[in-house]
Design an enzyme around this catalytic site. Structure first.
Site, PDB file in Angstrom:
ATOM      1  N   TYR A 111       0.846  -1.200   0.000  1.00 29.55           N
ATOM      2  CA  TYR A 111       0.000   0.000   0.000  1.00 29.55           C
ATOM      3  C   TYR A 111       0.878   1.246   0.000  1.00 29.55           C
ATOM      4  O   TYR A 111       1.663   1.481   0.915  1.00 29.55           O
ATOM      5  CB  TYR A 111      -0.910  -0.008   1.223  1.00 29.55           C
ATOM      6  CG  TYR A 111      -2.060   0.961   1.139  1.00 29.55           C
ATOM      7  CD1 TYR A 111      -3.278   0.562   0.597  1.00 29.55           C
ATOM      8  CD2 TYR A 111      -1.944   2.261   1.609  1.00 29.55           C
ATOM      9  CE1 TYR A 111      -4.349   1.445   0.521  1.00 29.55           C
ATOM     10  CE2 TYR A 111      -3.010   3.149   1.531  1.00 29.55           C
ATOM     11  CZ  TYR A 111      -4.197   2.741   0.991  1.00 29.55           C
ATOM     12  OH  TYR A 111      -5.265   3.608   0.912  1.00 29.55           O
ATOM     13  N   TYR A 144      -5.479   5.403  -7.561  1.00 30.62           N
ATOM     14  CA  TYR A 144      -5.745   5.247  -6.126  1.00 30.62           C
ATOM     15  C   TYR A 144      -7.214   4.889  -5.947  1.00 30.62           C
ATOM     16  O   TYR A 144      -8.093   5.744  -5.984  1.00 30.62           O
ATOM     17  CB  TYR A 144      -5.405   6.548  -5.387  1.00 30.62           C
ATOM     18  CG  TYR A 144      -5.774   6.540  -3.929  1.00 30.62           C
ATOM     19  CD1 TYR A 144      -5.077   5.735  -3.022  1.00 30.62           C
ATOM     20  CD2 TYR A 144      -6.802   7.332  -3.440  1.00 30.62           C
ATOM     21  CE1 TYR A 144      -5.406   5.722  -1.679  1.00 30.62           C
ATOM     22  CE2 TYR A 144      -7.142   7.334  -2.096  1.00 30.62           C
ATOM     23  CZ  TYR A 144      -6.434   6.528  -1.219  1.00 30.62           C
ATOM     24  OH  TYR A 144      -6.755   6.513   0.123  1.00 30.62           O
TER      25      TYR A 144
END
Length: 400
Positions: free
Chosen positions: A303, A354
């Site tokens: 991440y 994203y």
């Protein structure tokens, strides 16, 4: 662990689907629920199942009204619906949640979905109190607010800049190390038609970018996007009869060290936790469940809302010793095609899109199917992480 206490190899990901990825606000006039439905229908097509086969929803971060969603899609029955907290920290964990539902017989085909539309609001914006011009306005006082507000910490980038500064102070990490994360991730996005950022990035490009919150410049921040991604989880036995070869869930863990807490709004952690991604406890649990180590992982989808948190995750998962993440990336270890552990081969949150981390799960599935754009040769084990932002952080260990 006994079979009754572990998810190891009891479930598999059978389908993945996504909408196109859009720059912030450009998905209009579509609705967020519409994006979610399109991604889920694509995942069903990918798996070779009908939408009516979906009987569970495992969500995270900004969930949606599952009863309305069931009506939209005409689902005959929803047997399981639940949601993890923790923002992007629940990305990988939502698939673990789906696996828990399937493994315990609560549902048979569970969808993990993230839908995001930032037309009206921006994740990267300051969340400081705001009112009408000239008005006096303040949020109700709280211990954590009283701790950070006098320091001017009002947005996510500022919070993670403080963690990055501390890592630099303790271990000698530099902006050159952050640049390597940004550049290697961008290099992976260049080949992908789905990526929003496909222009190659040089070191000069990185250092010419505007500073936003020292030491984080524009290219240290993830993108602000719209779109949706869906992942379908079924039993391992059922997956064997569907369209693609199964991608088995070897392990999943979510949670974290309590004293790490809310990294995005709390700067009171001791050094042991402060200069970390908060993943050390869940890393240990997932590796134990899967029966593997960091050395067994072929591709890591970490991440990457901010570049320094990739470095800290590399340390917390044992790809390099604590404090040595900067030199580790500087030596080219995370580069696709030449590194020891290719990281974010799809371009990640930094350069592909994203969607609060769910693109990482999609890329892991493609890597293990052997269909990825930047295919890691012989990839058999993938690590996917969610977060770090606050507890819970989460992970998945997948294998083919």
């Amino acid at each position: 662990m006994t079979d009754a206490l572990t998810l190891k190899d009891r479930c598999a990901i059978a389908g993945v689907g996504a909408t196109p990825y859009y720059r912030r606000g450009e998905s209009l006039p579509q609705l967020p629920m519409e994006l979610a439905a399109k991604a889920l229908l694509a995942a069903c097509t990918d798996a070779g199942v009908l939408i009516d086969d979906v009987d569970g929803l495992a969500l995270y971060s900004m969930g949606f009204d599952t009863s309305l969603f069931a009506q939209w899609l005409g689902l005959s029955e929803v047997r399981f619906t639940a949601m993890l907290t923790g923002g992007g920290g629940g990305a990988a964990g939502s698939v673990g949640l789906a696996a828990a539902a399937v493994a315990t017989g609560q549902a048979t085909c569970v969808a993990s979905i993230m839908t995001l539309q930032q037309a009206a609001s921006r994740f990267g914006a300051s969340f400081a109190p705001r009112g009408k011009p000239g008005a006096v306005y303040s949020a109700p006082p709280s211990p954590e607010g009283n701790f950070i507000q006098p320091a001017g910490l009002m947005a996510p980038g500022q919070m993670f800049a403080v963690l990055a500064q501390r890592h630099m102070h303790m271990y000698g990490t530099t902006r050159d190390h952050l640049a390597e994360v940004a550049m290697s991730t961008r290099a992976n996005a260049v080949n992908r038609e789905t990526a929003l950022m496909r222009t190659p990035m040089t070191r000069d490009d990185y250092f010419a970018a505007r500073m936003i919150s020292d030491p984080l410049c524009l290219f240290d921040f993830c993108l602000e996007c719209d779109g949706a991604v869906a992942v379908l989880t079924v039993s391992a036995e059922r997956a064997e009869d569907l369209r693609h070869r199964p991608v088995y869930i070897g392990a999943s863990a979510n949670g974290g060290a309590g004293r790490w807490g809310q990294a995005i709004t709390w700067m009171g952690m001791p050094d042991e936790y402060f200069t970390s991604s908060g993943h050390r406890t869940v890393a240990r649990r997932a590796f134990e469940m899967a029966g593997v180590t960091a050395a067994d992982v072929d591709v890591a989808l970490l991440y990457d809302h901010f570049t320094p948190m990739v470095i800290m995750q590399l340390e917390d998962y044992g790809f390099c010793p604590i404090g040595e993440g900067g030199p580790f990336v500087a030596d080219g270890n995370i580069r696709y095609g030449s590194g020891t552990i290719p990281v974010n081969t799809h371009g990640g949150n930094l350069s592909e899109a994203y969607i609060i981390g769910m693109t990482h799960v999609k890329e892991a599935v493609e890597q293990l199917r052997g269909t990825a754009i930047n295919q890691v040769e012989g990839a058999e084990i993938a690590l996917v992480t969610g977060g770090p932002a606050s507890i819970p952080v989460s992970n998945l260990i997948l294998h083919n």
